[in-house]
Design a protein around this motif. Sequence first.
Motif, PDB file in Angstrom:
ATOM      1  N   ASN A  38     -25.721  23.391 -23.852  1.00 38.97           N
ATOM      2  CA  ASN A  38     -24.879  23.041 -22.708  1.00 38.97           C
ATOM      3  C   ASN A  38     -24.309  21.655 -22.981  1.00 38.97           C
ATOM      4  OD1 ASN A  38     -27.009  21.162 -21.847  1.00 38.97           O
ATOM      5  ND2 ASN A  38     -28.086  23.014 -21.168  1.00 38.97           N
ATOM      6  N   SER A  39     -23.699  21.064 -21.989  1.00 40.47           N
ATOM      7  CA  SER A  39     -23.051  19.760 -22.192  1.00 40.47           C
ATOM      8  C   SER A  39     -24.040  18.616 -22.354  1.00 40.47           C
ATOM      9  CB  SER A  39     -22.107  19.456 -21.029  1.00 40.47           C
ATOM     10  OG  SER A  39     -22.818  19.438 -19.805  1.00 40.47           O
ATOM     11  N   SER A  40     -25.341  18.874 -22.146  1.00 36.45           N
ATOM     12  CA  SER A  40     -26.318  17.786 -22.245  1.00 36.45           C
ATOM     13  C   SER A  40     -27.409  18.034 -23.290  1.00 36.45           C
ATOM     14  CB  SER A  40     -26.984  17.552 -20.877  1.00 36.45           C
ATOM     15  OG  SER A  40     -27.640  18.730 -20.423  1.00 36.45           O
ATOM     16  N   TRP A  41     -27.458  19.224 -23.894  1.00 31.23           N
ATOM     17  CA  TRP A  41     -28.501  19.498 -24.896  1.00 31.23           C
ATOM     18  C   TRP A  41     -27.856  19.981 -26.182  1.00 31.23           C
ATOM     19  CZ3 TRP A  41     -30.234  23.082 -28.285  1.00 31.23           C
ATOM     20  CH2 TRP A  41     -31.536  22.954 -28.781  1.00 31.23           C
ATOM     21  N   THR A  42     -28.246  19.335 -27.294  1.00 31.10           N
ATOM     22  CA  THR A  42     -27.729  19.729 -28.605  1.00 31.10           C
ATOM     23  C   THR A  42     -28.780  19.485 -29.669  1.00 31.10           C
ATOM     24  OG1 THR A  42     -25.916  19.420 -30.185  1.00 31.10           O
ATOM     25  CG2 THR A  42     -26.761  17.453 -29.108  1.00 31.10           C
ATOM     26  N   ASP A  93     -24.402  10.679 -33.318  1.00 30.71           N
ATOM     27  CA  ASP A  93     -24.021  10.501 -31.914  1.00 30.71           C
ATOM     28  C   ASP A  93     -22.549  10.837 -31.686  1.00 30.71           C
ATOM     29  OD1 ASP A  93     -26.597   9.716 -31.320  1.00 30.71           O
ATOM     30  OD2 ASP A  93     -26.156   7.579 -31.541  1.00 30.71           O
ATOM     31  N   THR A  96     -21.465  14.655 -32.041  1.00 28.20           N
ATOM     32  CA  THR A  96     -21.812  15.412 -30.836  1.00 28.20           C
ATOM     33  C   THR A  96     -20.835  15.122 -29.715  1.00 28.20           C
ATOM     34  OG1 THR A  96     -24.153  15.365 -31.447  1.00 28.20           O
ATOM     35  CG2 THR A  96     -23.625  15.822 -29.144  1.00 28.20           C
ATOM     36  N   ARG A  97     -20.496  13.842 -29.528  1.00 25.77           N
ATOM     37  CA  ARG A  97     -19.583  13.462 -28.457  1.00 25.77           C
ATOM     38  C   ARG A  97     -18.195  14.060 -28.667  1.00 25.77           C
ATOM     39  NH1 ARG A  97     -19.784   8.240 -29.160  1.00 25.77           N
ATOM     40  NH2 ARG A  97     -21.735   8.081 -28.002  1.00 25.77           N
ATOM     41  N   LYS A 100     -18.044  17.852 -27.939  1.00 28.44           N
ATOM     42  CA  LYS A 100     -18.038  18.103 -26.501  1.00 28.44           C
ATOM     43  C   LYS A 100     -16.674  17.816 -25.892  1.00 28.44           C
ATOM     44  CE  LYS A 100     -22.976  17.272 -25.774  1.00 28.44           C
ATOM     45  NZ  LYS A 100     -23.991  16.394 -25.129  1.00 28.44           N
ATOM     46  N   TYR A 110     -20.227  27.365 -23.168  1.00 24.90           N
ATOM     47  CA  TYR A 110     -21.517  27.198 -23.821  1.00 24.90           C
ATOM     48  C   TYR A 110     -22.296  28.503 -23.705  1.00 24.90           C
ATOM     49  CZ  TYR A 110     -20.588  22.155 -23.830  1.00 24.90           C
ATOM     50  OH  TYR A 110     -20.037  20.902 -24.043  1.00 24.90           O
TER      51      TYR A 110
END
Length: 337
Positions: A38-42, A93, A96-97, A100, A110
């Motif tokens: 999701n937008s907070s877990w990778t 970092d 990932t950003r 997204k 997702y």
Amino acid sequence: MGRLLFLLLWALLQAWGGAEVPQRLFPFRCLQSSWFANSSWTRTDGLAWLGELQTHSWRNGSDTIRFLKPWSQGTFSDREVKTLQQLFRVYRDNFTRDVKKFAEMLHLAYPMEVQVFTGCEADPGNASNNFFHVAFQGRHIVSFQGSSWEPAQEAPDTANSVIRVLNQDQGTKETVHWLLNDICPQFVSGLLESGKAELEKQVKPKAWLSRGPSPGPGRLLLVCHVSGFYPKSVWVMWMRGEQEQPGTQRGDVLPNADETWYLQATLEVAAGEAAELSCRVKHSSLEGQDIVLYWGGSQASVGLIVLAVVACLLLLLALIVGVTFWFKRQPSYQGVL
């Protein structure tokens, strides 16, 4: 967009160049897999290979690259390696950003998986041997070609939006081109120099025969096992005399724990036709002395058989010469009788 530079820097610094190694090429390949639940877990993991040997890895819980071989640093100095490690931490970092942000821009759903596959063959300065591919959900979408980003043939239309953004950053494209053609050859050349002994090692295979599960009444499944060989390339075939058997089925070449390889080749035959069959193994470590295993018999080497035949002929010749010489040395009694 500047943050995407860190993605390109790290992936490419891991992957290019090469010094000439006689008779064998050692492509350097780097695979990164990133999962976005999701937008907070990778999660991001990766591996790198030089030829058949794993040389580097990185795991989601670590901020550093793990060197899997004593020579994985190549000829890079400690200072250069430290710079790479720092670059990697920043890259993780920002990669990932950026992914997204593209997901938000394109309204992607997702969970997602993004893979980067990059590397080159050991031919420094030849851009045609370099590759940098990006896949989304297992589908190849973007590659770096020459001096710009290009869509893959099977890429969806949404990839064009990403490519337009990437190609607007001229500085990043120039950096990627420089890394492909200058930095990477230096890095991989150092790996080839430092790891030469292990890269060029030769380990002879061991081979044996067994019977597989019965394929049916009156039928046999013959299995030829070949294990413990290095390098990976090997030739295994069931034979009848000098005739290759087209029904030979080769399995996958699988890794052993000691970084050697294993392979099996099978052949289905009628039970009465197995006696004259053999399994032949060719490998660079055997130096032309193929291993031959006879069904119902013992292992032999073609080279050793030839040597044995030659030895017997020489022994026979020596015996004939010796007997002839002995008779010539005996006294003649013709004048006495």
